[in-house]
Design an enzyme around this catalytic site. Structure first.
Site, short mmCIF file in Angstrom:
data_model
loop_
_atom_site.label_atom_id
_atom_site.label_comp_id
_atom_site.label_asym_id
_atom_site.label_seq_id
_atom_site.Cartn_x
_atom_site.Cartn_y
_atom_site.Cartn_z
N GLU A 94 -59.22 11.16 -13.70
CA GLU A 94 -58.09 11.56 -14.53
C GLU A 94 -58.27 11.07 -15.97
OE1 GLU A 94 -55.16 11.37 -10.65
OE2 GLU A 94 -54.81 9.93 -12.24
N CYS A 107 -57.17 8.74 -23.10
CA CYS A 107 -57.58 7.63 -22.23
C CYS A 107 -58.55 8.22 -21.19
CB CYS A 107 -56.32 7.07 -21.59
SG CYS A 107 -56.62 5.77 -20.40
N CYS A 114 -62.69 2.18 -8.59
CA CYS A 114 -63.09 0.94 -9.25
C CYS A 114 -63.41 -0.10 -8.18
CB CYS A 114 -61.96 0.44 -10.15
SG CYS A 114 -62.45 -0.98 -11.14
N CYS A 118 -58.29 -5.07 -8.58
CA CYS A 118 -57.10 -5.74 -9.12
C CYS A 118 -55.88 -5.30 -8.28
CB CYS A 118 -56.88 -5.38 -10.59
SG CYS A 118 -58.28 -5.79 -11.63
N CYS A 121 -53.24 -2.45 -9.44
CA CYS A 121 -53.75 -1.20 -10.01
C CYS A 121 -54.07 -0.19 -8.91
CB CYS A 121 -54.99 -1.50 -10.85
SG CYS A 121 -55.93 -0.05 -11.31
N CYS A 332 -50.00 3.21 -17.27
CA CYS A 332 -50.95 2.14 -16.98
C CYS A 332 -50.93 1.74 -15.50
CB CYS A 332 -50.58 0.90 -17.78
SG CYS A 332 -51.29 0.89 -19.38
S1 SF4 Z 1 -57.20 -2.71 -13.62
FE1 SF4 Z 1 -57.83 -1.15 -12.13
S2 SF4 Z 1 -59.38 0.08 -13.17
FE2 SF4 Z 1 -59.13 -1.83 -14.35
S3 SF4 Z 1 -60.69 -3.22 -13.53
FE3 SF4 Z 1 -58.83 -3.62 -12.35
S4 SF4 Z 1 -58.98 -2.28 -10.55
FE4 SF4 Z 1 -60.45 -1.54 -12.06
#
Ligand code: SF4
Length: 342
Positions: A94, A107, A114, A118, A121, A332
């Protein structure tokens, strides 16, 4: 991208020179192709009319321009647009266009998912399905409706740029080189959670602005929500950043998502200010957008304001970032890649 024929977009001048040499085309043909791709923005090799017919035919046997239109576009009531592109098998990517007065910021995503995991996220929670090539990154920039009018690019979409750094660096080269888009690096920001090795390369080999995802100044707390803290400590990241100059053209920003009762106390603000002393960093305070599986709510408005004011009073420039595109899951931390979202 076509599995048989390779995309030409995403290739730098050196790679284009390799292709033209292989096809016994004149030396200057690489610069001509770069001009057709990145300045004139053609969508078909046949449109590269200063190459001979024979050269175009030979090129088209192995390559395509490689532009791919988005699969879908969702528009928010606030004007934000979320574009969905095909990424890797099983996972889309995206890109989000955020209009703001005379600015149009895109963006972009650099990975389908990923690996950094995190906790807050959506991209991280849905796992990792593969890297996006430089062609895939450049395609996002060239294929959104607002492409010709973009004023800024931020690498803050899906993925961690230092985990796919070769492709990200090549995209930066194409965006800033005189034979490419010829953008000033001041229009580009790369956001990272702070893999020191990758960050050092980004700092040394580019002039783009840097954003660091911090979210708490305390290592123990950070470890709980950002596994990267186990490998690359924030204190070492800050130590590295202190060796670079962010007082002039190049900017350093700190991303700080605010969760009620978790990281929004005066103690956090004071420790954050102490940690950032001497870095010239500016802090972006970000409202949290609820995602499944992370038990937290956004800090209330008055807490965010107080946090910002404490930082400002301690000499750290801090602002509260406007929340955009929440209704289309484009804010975000909300990007997922459609296939996995279903
Ligand atoms: S915030 Fe999301 S996209 Fe960014 S490094 Fe952490 S897991 Fe990956």
């Amino acid at each position: 991208m076509s599995p048989q024929r390779q995309p030409l977009i995403g290739k730098n001048l050196e790679e284009l020179a390799g292709i033209t040499a292989e096809m016994a085309m004149p030396r200057f043909a690489a610069a001509q192709i770069a001009d057709w791709l990145y300045v004139k923005r053609v969508s078909d090799i046949e449109q590269m009319t200063n190459l001979s017919k024979k050269a175009r035919a030979a090129l088209a046997e192995k390559y395509t321009v490689g532009r791919e239109a988005p699969l879908e576009c969702h528009r928010s009531s606030d004007g934000t647009a979320k574009y969905i592109f095909s990424g890797v098998p099983g996972r889309n990517i995206e890109a989000v266009m955020i209009p703001d007065r005379d600015r149009a910021t895109l963006c972009v995503s650099c990975q389908a998912g990923c690996r950094m995991n995190c906790a807050f996220c959506m991209t991280g929670r849905n796992g990792f399905d593969g890297n996006i090539t430089a062609a895939g990154i450049i395609n996002q920039i060239m294929s959104v409706d607002e492409s010709e009018n973009l004023t800024n690019i931020v690498f803050m979409g899906m993925g961690e740029p230092t985990d796919n750094l070769d492709a990200v660096m090549k995209s930066l080269e194409i965006l800033t080189a005189p034979w490419g888009f010829a953008w000033s690096p001041k229009r580009i920001t790369v956001s990272t959670i702070g893999n020191i090795k990758g960050l050092r390369r980004l700092l040394d080999q580019s002039k783009v602005h840097i954003a660091i995802s911090v979210h708490t100044p305390f290592a123990e707390e950070r470890r709980n929500i950002m596994p990267v803290e186990n490998t690359w400590h924030l204190t070492d990241v800050m130590e590295l950043l202190r060796q670079y100059d962010f007082s002039g053209q190049r900017r350093l920003s700190v991303e700080y998502t605010m969760w009620a009762g978790k990281n929004d106390s005066p103690k956090h603000a004071t420790a954050l200010a102490r940690m950032l002393r001497g870095t010239d960093a500016r802090v972006n305070l970000i409202r949290f957008h609820k995602i499944p599986g992370f038990d937290a709510t956004s800090s209330p408005e008055n807490t965010m304001t107080a946090f910002r004011d404490t930082l400002n009073s301690l000499g750290i420039t801090a602002t509260i970032r406007a929340s955009r595109g929440e209704d289309i899951m484009a804010a975000c931390g909300m990007l997922a890649g459609k296939d996995k979202q279903k």
